[in-house]
Design a protein around this motif. Structure first.
Motif, PDB file in Angstrom:
ATOM      1  N   MET A 109     104.206 -12.160 -61.165  1.00  0.00           N
ATOM      2  CA  MET A 109     105.080 -11.447 -62.092  1.00  0.00           C
ATOM      3  C   MET A 109     106.000 -10.488 -61.349  1.00  0.00           C
ATOM      4  O   MET A 109     107.190 -10.361 -61.667  1.00  0.00           O
ATOM      5  CB  MET A 109     104.231 -10.685 -63.114  1.00  0.00           C
ATOM      6  CG  MET A 109     105.039 -10.035 -64.221  1.00  0.00           C
ATOM      7  SD  MET A 109     105.915 -11.295 -65.202  1.00  0.00           S
ATOM      8  CE  MET A 109     106.953 -10.255 -66.224  1.00  0.00           C
ATOM      9  N   MET A 110     105.441  -9.796 -60.323  1.00  0.00           N
ATOM     10  CA  MET A 110     106.264  -8.869 -59.550  1.00  0.00           C
ATOM     11  C   MET A 110     107.324  -9.635 -58.765  1.00  0.00           C
ATOM     12  O   MET A 110     108.479  -9.183 -58.650  1.00  0.00           O
ATOM     13  CB  MET A 110     105.400  -8.050 -58.604  1.00  0.00           C
ATOM     14  CG  MET A 110     104.491  -7.046 -59.302  1.00  0.00           C
ATOM     15  SD  MET A 110     105.367  -5.881 -60.357  1.00  0.00           S
ATOM     16  CE  MET A 110     106.482  -5.134 -59.201  1.00  0.00           C
ATOM     17  N   LYS A 111     106.980 -10.787 -58.228  1.00  0.00           N
ATOM     18  CA  LYS A 111     107.970 -11.606 -57.522  1.00  0.00           C
ATOM     19  C   LYS A 111     109.096 -12.017 -58.468  1.00  0.00           C
ATOM     20  O   LYS A 111     110.267 -12.045 -58.083  1.00  0.00           O
ATOM     21  CB  LYS A 111     107.292 -12.843 -56.935  1.00  0.00           C
ATOM     22  CG  LYS A 111     106.374 -12.533 -55.764  1.00  0.00           C
ATOM     23  CD  LYS A 111     105.738 -13.814 -55.228  1.00  0.00           C
ATOM     24  CE  LYS A 111     104.815 -13.508 -54.056  1.00  0.00           C
ATOM     25  NZ  LYS A 111     104.165 -14.741 -53.546  1.00  0.00           N
ATOM     26  N   SER A 112     108.708 -12.337 -59.699  1.00  0.00           N
ATOM     27  CA  SER A 112     109.718 -12.722 -60.685  1.00  0.00           C
ATOM     28  C   SER A 112     110.658 -11.563 -60.979  1.00  0.00           C
ATOM     29  O   SER A 112     111.886 -11.748 -61.093  1.00  0.00           O
ATOM     30  CB  SER A 112     109.026 -13.187 -61.969  1.00  0.00           C
ATOM     31  OG  SER A 112     109.968 -13.479 -62.972  1.00  0.00           O
ATOM     32  N   LEU A 113     110.126 -10.347 -61.097  1.00  0.00           N
ATOM     33  CA  LEU A 113     110.967  -9.189 -61.367  1.00  0.00           C
ATOM     34  C   LEU A 113     111.923  -8.910 -60.219  1.00  0.00           C
ATOM     35  O   LEU A 113     113.078  -8.502 -60.419  1.00  0.00           O
ATOM     36  CB  LEU A 113     110.102  -7.957 -61.621  1.00  0.00           C
ATOM     37  CG  LEU A 113     109.274  -7.941 -62.915  1.00  0.00           C
ATOM     38  CD1 LEU A 113     108.440  -6.667 -62.984  1.00  0.00           C
ATOM     39  CD2 LEU A 113     110.184  -8.030 -64.137  1.00  0.00           C
ATOM     40  N   TYR A 114     111.444  -9.106 -59.013  1.00  0.00           N
ATOM     41  CA  TYR A 114     112.265  -8.781 -57.844  1.00  0.00           C
ATOM     42  C   TYR A 114     113.306  -9.862 -57.541  1.00  0.00           C
ATOM     43  O   TYR A 114     114.432  -9.556 -57.166  1.00  0.00           O
ATOM     44  CB  TYR A 114     111.369  -8.591 -56.611  1.00  0.00           C
ATOM     45  CG  TYR A 114     110.830  -7.192 -56.459  1.00  0.00           C
ATOM     46  CD1 TYR A 114     111.673  -6.129 -56.114  1.00  0.00           C
ATOM     47  CD2 TYR A 114     109.484  -6.926 -56.642  1.00  0.00           C
ATOM     48  CE1 TYR A 114     111.193  -4.849 -55.959  1.00  0.00           C
ATOM     49  CE2 TYR A 114     108.977  -5.644 -56.484  1.00  0.00           C
ATOM     50  CZ  TYR A 114     109.835  -4.609 -56.150  1.00  0.00           C
ATOM     51  OH  TYR A 114     109.352  -3.342 -56.007  1.00  0.00           O
ATOM     52  N   PHE A 115     112.925 -11.138 -57.704  1.00  0.00           N
ATOM     53  CA  PHE A 115     113.776 -12.207 -57.165  1.00  0.00           C
ATOM     54  C   PHE A 115     114.353 -13.178 -58.197  1.00  0.00           C
ATOM     55  O   PHE A 115     115.244 -13.950 -57.858  1.00  0.00           O
ATOM     56  CB  PHE A 115     112.986 -13.013 -56.126  1.00  0.00           C
ATOM     57  CG  PHE A 115     112.441 -12.182 -55.015  1.00  0.00           C
ATOM     58  CD1 PHE A 115     113.305 -11.604 -54.082  1.00  0.00           C
ATOM     59  CD2 PHE A 115     111.082 -11.950 -54.899  1.00  0.00           C
ATOM     60  CE1 PHE A 115     112.795 -10.832 -53.048  1.00  0.00           C
ATOM     61  CE2 PHE A 115     110.580 -11.180 -53.867  1.00  0.00           C
ATOM     62  CZ  PHE A 115     111.437 -10.608 -52.935  1.00  0.00           C
ATOM     63  N   ASN A 116     113.825 -13.192 -59.423  1.00  0.00           N
ATOM     64  CA  ASN A 116     114.284 -14.189 -60.400  1.00  0.00           C
ATOM     65  C   ASN A 116     115.151 -13.542 -61.475  1.00  0.00           C
ATOM     66  O   ASN A 116     115.038 -12.347 -61.768  1.00  0.00           O
ATOM     67  CB  ASN A 116     113.102 -14.890 -61.056  1.00  0.00           C
ATOM     68  CG  ASN A 116     112.272 -15.659 -60.030  1.00  0.00           C
ATOM     69  OD1 ASN A 116     112.756 -16.013 -58.966  1.00  0.00           O
ATOM     70  ND2 ASN A 116     111.022 -15.926 -60.376  1.00  0.00           N
TER      71      ASN A 116
END
Length: 403
Positions: A109-116
């Protein structure tokens, strides 16, 4: 309970204790992880919150830089803006990767917030910092409200703040979820420990305690039986020499406190060797049993003690009895044994079994001893044998007439 069952209970007990130890260790590790999670979560949340403040600070410095007309002030503002941008980038690296000794692992979820998309916080942050950096390096003539770098910083500051809010909320949500899982694991471990302790109490401690109590009772019973066997004569079933010595010492100590008399009778079967030689040892053993039984039945007082003194000799302790009382008891014993009418065709005094007895009496005191009493009774028995047998002789040398 059999030894195998006891060993099985013991092994189960140690297994249960090992389980408790492992679960206790698991609880300790879990609590440690909760503390670490709370600490790391607070650090990440504070770091993300710091990014919000720094982005706002960068916007304010950008505004001051554009509207400032003082070159010296502009240089200071440029310097401060560069520092803020550098701090924002440094914090961003910590949020994304952590440090070499403590790397950061982003959740999906954090990766999604940062990169998506649609948030794509990393792209927005990189563009914001690059625009602020470019604004700080613009020449003074280009620092106008229409400057494209300045326009981007002002227009995208709110979007960046919203991104940071989303990141902070997500860090907080994940932290709370992880702590909740750890607490659930901790509660489960505690519940298993309680169940294990209950299992120990119901299925191990109680049976083990019952077993130990039963074993203790059996051991005490066995010890009593062994003590009884060690104090009994194996052939006749009456007290043996060991029990006689102990009882006489105890009775003597008790009587010496009140200076009471103790009488002793030593009986010997007349011509028993001749009986054994002609009737055989098996018949001799039967004779000893009958004589012992006859002597025991003749004693009426509960406190009197009959013991086999050795071979064909028997001894009787008469507590709190004077010489006259002891003489009467001795004559009863002699007469009752003769009355058994056990055949003894090889006796020189009678065609049946008879006994000779020596009687002695002493007042117990600290100046006398049980050995003196035994020696006096033994001397009287010797005189009874020397003067014809089948008779009673007192320690003072007086023979008791037969009834």
């Amino acid at each position: 309970m059999k030894i195998r069952s006891l060993l099985k209970l013991t092994n189960t007990y140690f297994l249960a204790l090992s389980l408790i130890a492992l679960l206790t260790l698991a609880i300790f590790i879990t609590m440690h992880q909760v503390i670490l999670t709370q600490r790391d979560s607070a650090y990440l949340i504070n770091l993300s919150g710091s990014q919000r403040w720094l982005s706002q600070k960068a916007s304010l410095l950008s505004i001051e830089l554009v509207y400032s007309k003082n070159p010296a002030e502009q240089n200071l503002l440029r310097h401060n803006l560069l520092q803020i941008v550098d701090q924002i980038q440094s914090n961003n690296q910590l949020l994304l990767k952590g440090t070499p000794d403590k790397p950061q692992h982003l959740s999906p979820m954090m990766k999604s917030l940062y990169f998506n998309s649609p948030l794509n916080s990393e792209t927005h942050l990189q563009r914001f910092t690059s625009e602020a950096l470019a604004l700080a390096k613009e020449p003074s003539l280009s620092l106008t409200p229409n400057n494209p770098h300045f326009t981007y910083v002002l227009q995208n500051n709110e979007t960046l703040l919203e991104n940071f809010v989303s990141i902070v909320n997500q860090y907080q949500t994940e932290s709370e979820a992880k702590i909740q899982r750890l607490q659930l694991l901790n509660s489960a471990s505690g519940a298993i420990i309680l169940l294990t302790i209950t299992f120990l109490g119901v299925y191990i401690f109680r049976p083990l305690t019952n077993t130990l109590v039963a074993e203790k009772i059996q051991l005490e019973k066995t010890n009593q039986e062994l003590s009884l066997l060690s104090s009994m004569d194996g052939l006749t079933g009456i007290a043996n020499r060991r029990q006689f010595d102990q009882s006489l010492a105890q009775l003597w100590s008790l009587a010496s406190r009140k200076t009471e008399p103790i009488a002793l009778i030593i009986c010997d079967i007349d011509f028993f060797k001749a009986y054994n030689d002609h009737y055989g040892h098996l018949q001799g053993d039967e004779c000893l049993k009958k004589v012992a039984s006859g002597l025991k039945e003749s004693l009426k007082r509960q406190g009197d003690l009959l013991a086999r003194y050795g071979g064909e000799e028997f001894v009787v302790i008469l507590p709190n009895t004077d010489i006259d009382g002891a003489a009467k008891v001795a004559e009863v014993l002699r007469a009752d044994i003769e009355g058994l009418e056990i055949p003894h065709l090889f006796s020189s005094v009678s065609p049946r079994i008879t006994v000779s007895a020596g009687v002695a009496c002493l007042y117990a005191s600290s100046t006398s001893s049980p050995e003196h009493l035994i020696e006096a009774a033994d001397q009287a028995l010797y005189q009874a044998k020397q003067t014809g047998r089948n008779r009673i002789v007192l320690a003072n040398g007086l023979a008791i007439p037969q009834t």
